[in-house]
Design a protein around this motif. Sequence first.
Motif, PDB file in Angstrom:
ATOM      1  N   ALA A 228      -6.914 -20.862 -19.872  1.00 18.82           N
ATOM      2  CA  ALA A 228      -7.951 -19.632 -19.937  1.00 18.82           C
ATOM      3  C   ALA A 228      -7.758 -18.955 -19.211  1.00 18.82           C
ATOM      4  N   ILE A 229      -6.926 -19.283 -17.638  1.00 14.70           N
ATOM      5  CA  ILE A 229      -7.141 -17.272 -17.149  1.00 14.70           C
ATOM      6  C   ILE A 229      -5.876 -16.609 -17.421  1.00 14.70           C
ATOM      7  N   GLY A 230      -4.491 -18.188 -17.134  1.00 11.04           N
ATOM      8  CA  GLY A 230      -3.182 -17.334 -17.117  1.00 11.04           C
ATOM      9  C   GLY A 230      -2.409 -16.032 -16.234  1.00 11.04           C
ATOM     10  N   CYS A 231      -2.119 -14.948 -17.279  1.00 10.47           N
ATOM     11  CA  CYS A 231      -1.477 -13.421 -16.018  1.00 10.47           C
ATOM     12  C   CYS A 231      -2.673 -12.634 -16.587  1.00 10.47           C
ATOM     13  N   GLN A 232      -3.633 -12.203 -15.257  1.00 13.69           N
ATOM     14  CA  GLN A 232      -4.227 -11.433 -15.617  1.00 13.69           C
ATOM     15  C   GLN A 232      -3.408 -10.010 -14.155  1.00 13.69           C
ATOM     16  N   TRP A 233      -3.884  -9.080 -14.984  1.00 14.60           N
ATOM     17  CA  TRP A 233      -4.162  -7.362 -14.062  1.00 14.60           C
ATOM     18  C   TRP A 233      -5.657  -6.955 -14.362  1.00 14.60           C
ATOM     19  N   PHE A 234      -5.498  -6.136 -13.460  1.00 17.75           N
ATOM     20  CA  PHE A 234      -6.879  -5.193 -12.974  1.00 17.75           C
ATOM     21  C   PHE A 234      -6.564  -4.720 -12.527  1.00 17.75           C
ATOM     22  N   THR A 235      -6.948  -2.846 -12.839  1.00 12.43           N
ATOM     23  CA  THR A 235      -6.570  -1.632 -11.976  1.00 12.43           C
ATOM     24  C   THR A 235      -7.843  -0.780 -11.937  1.00 12.43           C
ATOM     25  N   THR A 236      -8.163  -0.082 -10.960  1.00  5.31           N
ATOM     26  CA  THR A 236      -9.011   0.778 -10.687  1.00  5.31           C
ATOM     27  C   THR A 236      -8.921   1.184  -9.787  1.00  5.31           C
ATOM     28  N   PHE A 237     -10.198   2.905  -9.411  1.00 10.19           N
ATOM     29  CA  PHE A 237     -10.421   4.302  -8.468  1.00 10.19           C
ATOM     30  C   PHE A 237     -11.697   2.729  -8.108  1.00 10.19           C
ATOM     31  N   LEU A 238     -11.872   3.527  -7.011  1.00  5.71           N
ATOM     32  CA  LEU A 238     -12.895   2.902  -5.933  1.00  5.71           C
ATOM     33  C   LEU A 238     -13.850   3.628  -5.504  1.00  5.71           C
ATOM     34  N   ASP A 239     -15.351   3.649  -6.153  1.00 10.32           N
ATOM     35  CA  ASP A 239     -15.966   4.249  -5.490  1.00 10.32           C
ATOM     36  C   ASP A 239     -17.176   2.969  -5.488  1.00 10.32           C
ATOM     37  N   ALA A 240     -18.838   3.831  -5.193  1.00 14.74           N
ATOM     38  CA  ALA A 240     -19.559   2.324  -5.063  1.00 14.74           C
ATOM     39  C   ALA A 240     -19.697   2.185  -6.389  1.00 14.74           C
ATOM     40  N   ASN A 241     -20.000   3.728  -7.628  1.00 17.87           N
ATOM     41  CA  ASN A 241     -20.507   3.349  -8.838  1.00 17.87           C
ATOM     42  C   ASN A 241     -19.333   2.082  -9.713  1.00 17.87           C
ATOM     43  N   ILE A 242     -18.213   2.503  -9.804  1.00 17.78           N
ATOM     44  CA  ILE A 242     -17.480   1.706  -9.890  1.00 17.78           C
ATOM     45  C   ILE A 242     -17.791   0.344  -9.061  1.00 17.78           C
ATOM     46  N   TYR A 243     -17.392  -0.142  -8.219  1.00 18.67           N
ATOM     47  CA  TYR A 243     -17.966  -1.465  -7.733  1.00 18.67           C
ATOM     48  C   TYR A 243     -18.788  -1.984  -7.864  1.00 18.67           C
ATOM     49  N   SER A 244     -19.193  -1.337  -8.474  1.00 22.17           N
ATOM     50  CA  SER A 244     -21.055  -1.558  -8.587  1.00 22.17           C
ATOM     51  C   SER A 244     -20.757  -2.214  -9.799  1.00 22.17           C
ATOM     52  N   SER A 245     -20.390  -1.610 -10.992  1.00 27.61           N
ATOM     53  CA  SER A 245     -20.509  -1.596 -12.749  1.00 27.61           C
ATOM     54  C   SER A 245     -19.194  -2.451 -13.092  1.00 27.61           C
ATOM     55  N   LYS A 246     -18.240  -2.545 -12.291  1.00 29.52           N
ATOM     56  CA  LYS A 246     -16.828  -3.557 -12.683  1.00 29.52           C
ATOM     57  C   LYS A 246     -16.609  -4.287 -11.700  1.00 29.52           C
TER      58      LYS A 246
ATOM     59  N   ALA B 204       1.239  -0.631   0.228  1.00 29.96           N
ATOM     60  CA  ALA B 204       0.018   0.271   0.441  1.00 29.96           C
ATOM     61  C   ALA B 204       1.067   1.255  -0.053  1.00 29.96           C
ATOM     62  N   PHE B 205       0.503   2.593  -0.762  1.00 31.25           N
ATOM     63  CA  PHE B 205       1.029   3.225  -1.030  1.00 31.25           C
ATOM     64  C   PHE B 205       0.542   4.970  -0.574  1.00 31.25           C
ATOM     65  N   PRO B 206       1.127   5.995  -0.307  1.00 29.11           N
ATOM     66  CA  PRO B 206       0.539   6.563   0.156  1.00 29.11           C
ATOM     67  C   PRO B 206      -0.408   7.305  -1.120  1.00 29.11           C
ATOM     68  N   SER B 207      -1.652   7.396  -1.309  1.00 29.32           N
ATOM     69  CA  SER B 207      -2.349   8.224  -2.608  1.00 29.32           C
ATOM     70  C   SER B 207      -3.142   9.366  -2.100  1.00 29.32           C
ATOM     71  N   SER B 208      -4.094  10.251  -2.853  1.00 26.82           N
ATOM     72  CA  SER B 208      -5.412  11.232  -2.224  1.00 26.82           C
ATOM     73  C   SER B 208      -6.323  10.866  -2.525  1.00 26.82           C
ATOM     74  N   GLN B 209      -6.002   9.544  -2.983  1.00 27.60           N
ATOM     75  CA  GLN B 209      -7.746   8.609  -3.387  1.00 27.60           C
ATOM     76  C   GLN B 209      -7.414   7.156  -3.212  1.00 27.60           C
ATOM     77  N   ILE B 210      -8.439   6.186  -3.765  1.00 27.83           N
ATOM     78  CA  ILE B 210      -8.202   4.808  -3.224  1.00 27.83           C
ATOM     79  C   ILE B 210      -8.086   3.983  -4.829  1.00 27.83           C
ATOM     80  N   HIS B 211      -6.803   3.829  -4.942  1.00 19.50           N
ATOM     81  CA  HIS B 211      -6.924   2.907  -6.312  1.00 19.50           C
ATOM     82  C   HIS B 211      -6.042   1.817  -5.888  1.00 19.50           C
ATOM     83  N   ILE B 212      -7.006   0.941  -6.813  1.00 17.33           N
ATOM     84  CA  ILE B 212      -6.132  -0.356  -6.446  1.00 17.33           C
ATOM     85  C   ILE B 212      -5.961  -0.681  -7.857  1.00 17.33           C
ATOM     86  N   THR B 213      -4.878  -2.243  -7.539  1.00  9.89           N
ATOM     87  CA  THR B 213      -4.238  -3.135  -8.694  1.00  9.89           C
ATOM     88  C   THR B 213      -3.877  -3.752  -8.231  1.00  9.89           C
TER      89      THR B 213
END
Length: 215
Positions: free
Chosen positions: A90-108, A71-80
Amino acid sequence: MEALGVDNCRVEVSGSDEVPLLDGSAQEWVEAIRSAGLCVAEDISGEKLEKMAPKIDEPVYLRKDDCFVSAFPSSQIHITYGIDFPKAPAIGCQWFTTFLDANIYSSKIAPARTFCIFEEVEKMRSAGLIKGGSLESAMVCSMTRGWLNPPLRFEDEPCRHKVLDLIGDFSLLAQNGNQGFPIAHVVAYKAGHALHTNFLRQLSGRITADQEKLA
Protein backbone atom coordinates in the motif's frame (compact mmCIF):
# COMPACT_ATOMS: atom_id res chain seq x y z
CA MET A 1 9.62 26.73 12.74
CA GLU A 2 12.43 26.07 10.27
CA ALA A 3 10.11 26.01 7.27
CA LEU A 4 8.20 29.13 8.31
CA GLY A 5 11.36 31.15 8.97
CA VAL A 6 11.17 31.34 12.77
CA ASP A 7 14.73 31.75 13.98
CA ASN A 8 14.37 33.48 17.34
CA CYS A 9 12.05 32.01 19.95
CA ARG A 10 11.91 30.24 23.28
CA VAL A 11 10.32 26.80 23.49
CA GLU A 12 8.85 25.66 26.80
CA VAL A 13 7.70 22.06 27.30
CA SER A 14 5.67 21.20 30.40
CA GLY A 15 3.96 18.07 31.65
CA SER A 16 5.97 15.71 29.46
CA ASP A 17 9.42 14.94 28.08
CA GLU A 18 8.34 15.60 24.48
CA VAL A 19 6.24 18.00 22.44
CA PRO A 20 2.64 16.96 21.68
CA LEU A 21 2.31 14.52 18.78
CA LEU A 22 -1.12 15.93 17.86
CA ASP A 23 -2.28 14.26 14.62
CA GLY A 24 1.22 13.21 13.60
CA SER A 25 1.71 16.11 11.19
CA ALA A 26 2.98 19.69 11.49
CA GLN A 27 -0.29 21.26 10.36
CA GLU A 28 -1.48 22.43 13.79
CA TRP A 29 1.95 23.91 14.53
CA VAL A 30 1.84 25.88 11.28
CA GLU A 31 -1.61 27.19 12.12
CA ALA A 32 -0.54 28.16 15.65
CA ILE A 33 2.62 29.96 14.48
CA ARG A 34 0.76 31.87 11.76
CA SER A 35 -1.98 32.77 14.22
CA ALA A 36 0.60 34.20 16.63
CA GLY A 37 2.26 36.14 13.81
CA LEU A 38 5.89 36.79 12.92
CA CYS A 39 8.01 39.94 12.95
CA VAL A 40 11.39 40.76 11.46
CA ALA A 41 14.26 40.49 13.94
CA GLU A 42 16.03 43.73 14.87
CA ASP A 43 19.39 44.48 16.44
CA ILE A 44 19.84 46.62 19.56
CA SER A 45 19.78 49.73 17.36
CA GLY A 46 16.40 48.82 15.89
CA GLU A 47 17.87 47.93 12.49
CA LYS A 48 16.31 44.97 10.70
CA LEU A 49 18.56 41.94 10.48
CA GLU A 50 19.12 40.15 7.19
CA LYS A 51 18.54 36.42 7.28
CA MET A 52 21.58 34.25 6.65
CA ALA A 53 21.47 30.79 5.08
CA PRO A 54 24.06 28.06 4.47
CA LYS A 55 24.84 27.45 0.81
CA ILE A 56 26.15 24.36 -0.95
CA ASP A 57 29.12 25.12 -3.22
CA GLU A 58 29.94 21.55 -4.28
CA PRO A 59 28.12 18.19 -4.22
CA VAL A 60 28.01 16.36 -0.89
CA TYR A 61 26.96 12.71 -0.61
CA LEU A 62 26.50 10.13 2.14
CA ARG A 63 25.44 6.54 1.56
CA LYS A 64 24.66 3.53 3.75
CA ASP A 65 23.79 0.33 1.89
CA ASP A 66 21.14 1.38 -0.67
CA CYS A 67 20.12 4.50 1.29
CA PHE A 68 21.61 7.92 0.65
CA VAL A 69 21.38 11.66 1.21
CA SER A 70 23.00 14.13 -1.16
CA ALA A 71 23.07 17.87 -1.76
CA PHE A 72 23.92 19.73 -4.96
CA PRO A 73 24.47 23.43 -5.71
CA SER A 74 21.24 25.22 -6.60
CA SER A 75 19.96 28.77 -6.81
CA GLN A 76 17.01 27.90 -4.55
CA ILE A 77 15.90 25.23 -2.09
CA HIS A 78 14.77 22.07 -3.87
CA ILE A 79 14.02 18.71 -2.24
CA THR A 80 13.62 15.31 -3.91
CA TYR A 81 12.85 12.31 -1.70
CA GLY A 82 12.21 8.64 -2.36
CA ILE A 83 11.00 5.80 -0.12
CA ASP A 84 10.48 2.09 -0.74
CA PHE A 85 8.48 -0.31 1.43
CA PRO A 86 8.19 -3.54 -0.61
CA LYS A 87 6.76 -5.46 2.37
CA ALA A 88 3.87 -2.96 2.55
CA PRO A 89 2.45 -2.74 -1.00
CA ALA A 90 0.00 0.00 0.00
CA ILE A 91 3.04 2.25 0.47
CA GLY A 92 5.45 0.72 -2.03
CA CYS A 93 7.91 2.99 -3.84
CA GLN A 94 7.12 6.71 -3.81
CA TRP A 95 8.93 9.87 -4.92
CA PHE A 96 8.12 13.47 -4.07
CA THR A 97 9.91 16.56 -5.33
CA THR A 98 9.28 20.20 -4.54
CA PHE A 99 10.78 23.63 -4.16
CA LEU A 100 10.45 25.02 -0.66
CA ASP A 101 8.99 28.16 0.82
CA ALA A 102 6.58 28.82 3.68
CA ASN A 103 3.46 28.53 1.52
CA ILE A 104 4.53 25.30 -0.19
CA TYR A 105 5.46 23.80 3.17
CA SER A 106 2.15 24.81 4.74
CA SER A 107 -0.02 23.35 1.99
CA LYS A 108 1.94 20.39 0.62
CA ILE A 109 4.19 19.12 3.43
CA ALA A 110 2.96 20.17 6.89
CA PRO A 111 -0.35 18.21 6.62
CA ALA A 112 1.49 14.92 5.94
CA ARG A 113 1.22 12.62 8.97
CA THR A 114 3.76 10.20 10.36
CA PHE A 115 3.16 6.53 9.64
CA CYS A 116 4.10 3.07 10.82
CA ILE A 117 3.83 -0.57 9.78
CA PHE A 118 1.22 -2.35 11.91
CA GLU A 119 3.24 -5.56 12.22
CA GLU A 120 6.19 -3.59 13.65
CA VAL A 121 4.22 -1.62 16.26
CA GLU A 122 4.58 -4.07 19.16
CA LYS A 123 8.31 -4.38 18.56
CA MET A 124 8.66 -0.58 18.73
CA ARG A 125 6.54 -0.35 21.89
CA SER A 126 8.65 -3.04 23.54
CA ALA A 127 11.68 -0.86 22.77
CA GLY A 128 10.02 2.08 24.54
CA LEU A 129 9.08 3.92 21.35
CA ILE A 130 5.76 5.44 20.14
CA LYS A 131 4.22 5.17 23.62
CA GLY A 132 1.87 8.04 22.78
CA GLY A 133 1.00 6.74 19.33
CA SER A 134 -2.54 5.86 18.27
CA LEU A 135 -4.74 5.69 15.17
CA GLU A 136 -5.44 9.39 15.75
CA SER A 137 -1.77 10.40 15.73
CA ALA A 138 -0.34 8.32 12.88
CA MET A 139 -1.23 6.50 9.71
CA VAL A 140 -1.04 2.74 10.24
CA CYS A 141 -0.38 0.42 7.33
CA SER A 142 -0.60 -3.37 7.44
CA MET A 143 1.61 -5.46 5.20
CA THR A 144 -1.38 -7.56 4.18
CA ARG A 145 -4.46 -5.38 4.78
CA GLY A 146 -3.26 -1.98 3.62
CA TRP A 147 -4.16 1.25 5.42
CA LEU A 148 -6.07 0.65 8.64
CA ASN A 149 -7.20 4.25 9.18
CA PRO A 150 -7.87 5.87 5.81
CA PRO A 151 -8.31 8.19 4.03
CA LEU A 152 -4.88 9.58 3.22
CA ARG A 153 -4.50 13.33 2.80
CA PHE A 154 -2.23 12.79 -0.20
CA GLU A 155 -1.62 9.71 -2.33
CA ASP A 156 2.08 10.01 -1.45
CA GLU A 157 1.55 11.18 2.15
CA PRO A 158 4.24 8.84 3.63
CA CYS A 159 6.88 10.26 1.30
CA ARG A 160 5.81 13.83 2.04
CA HIS A 161 6.15 13.15 5.77
CA LYS A 162 9.73 12.00 5.15
CA VAL A 163 10.35 15.42 3.59
CA LEU A 164 8.86 16.98 6.73
CA ASP A 165 11.31 14.92 8.81
CA LEU A 166 14.20 15.99 6.59
CA ILE A 167 13.41 19.69 6.99
CA GLY A 168 13.15 19.30 10.76
CA ASP A 169 16.47 17.47 10.97
CA PHE A 170 18.22 20.06 8.80
CA SER A 171 17.17 22.75 11.28
CA LEU A 172 20.06 21.42 13.40
CA LEU A 173 22.34 23.47 11.14
CA ALA A 174 20.67 26.69 12.28
CA GLN A 175 22.89 28.86 14.51
CA ASN A 176 22.62 32.40 15.84
CA GLY A 177 19.47 33.22 13.91
CA ASN A 178 20.68 31.68 10.66
CA GLN A 179 18.46 29.40 8.58
CA GLY A 180 19.28 25.72 8.94
CA PHE A 181 18.18 24.32 5.58
CA PRO A 182 20.85 25.03 2.96
CA ILE A 183 20.27 26.66 -0.40
CA ALA A 184 20.73 23.48 -2.40
CA HIS A 185 18.97 20.63 -4.16
CA VAL A 186 18.79 17.90 -1.52
CA VAL A 187 18.11 14.41 -2.86
CA ALA A 188 17.48 11.50 -0.47
CA TYR A 189 16.40 7.90 -0.83
CA LYS A 190 15.28 5.53 1.94
CA ALA A 191 16.98 7.76 4.49
CA GLY A 192 15.80 8.46 8.03
CA HIS A 193 16.66 10.55 11.06
CA ALA A 194 19.98 8.74 11.67
CA LEU A 195 21.24 9.13 8.09
CA HIS A 196 19.94 12.72 7.95
CA THR A 197 21.92 13.71 11.06
CA ASN A 198 25.05 11.85 9.98
CA PHE A 199 24.85 13.73 6.70
CA LEU A 200 24.56 17.01 8.59
CA ARG A 201 27.76 16.23 10.49
CA GLN A 202 29.52 15.77 7.16
CA LEU A 203 27.86 18.83 5.65
CA SER A 204 28.55 21.22 8.52
CA GLY A 205 32.22 21.41 7.64
CA ARG A 206 31.57 22.30 4.00
CA ILE A 207 28.87 24.94 3.98
CA THR A 208 29.47 28.66 3.73
CA ALA A 209 27.21 31.48 4.86
CA ASP A 210 25.14 33.03 2.09
CA GLN A 211 24.52 36.75 2.48
CA GLU A 212 21.41 36.81 0.31
CA LYS A 213 18.10 37.44 1.97
CA LEU A 214 15.58 34.63 1.55
CA ALA A 215 12.60 35.35 -0.64
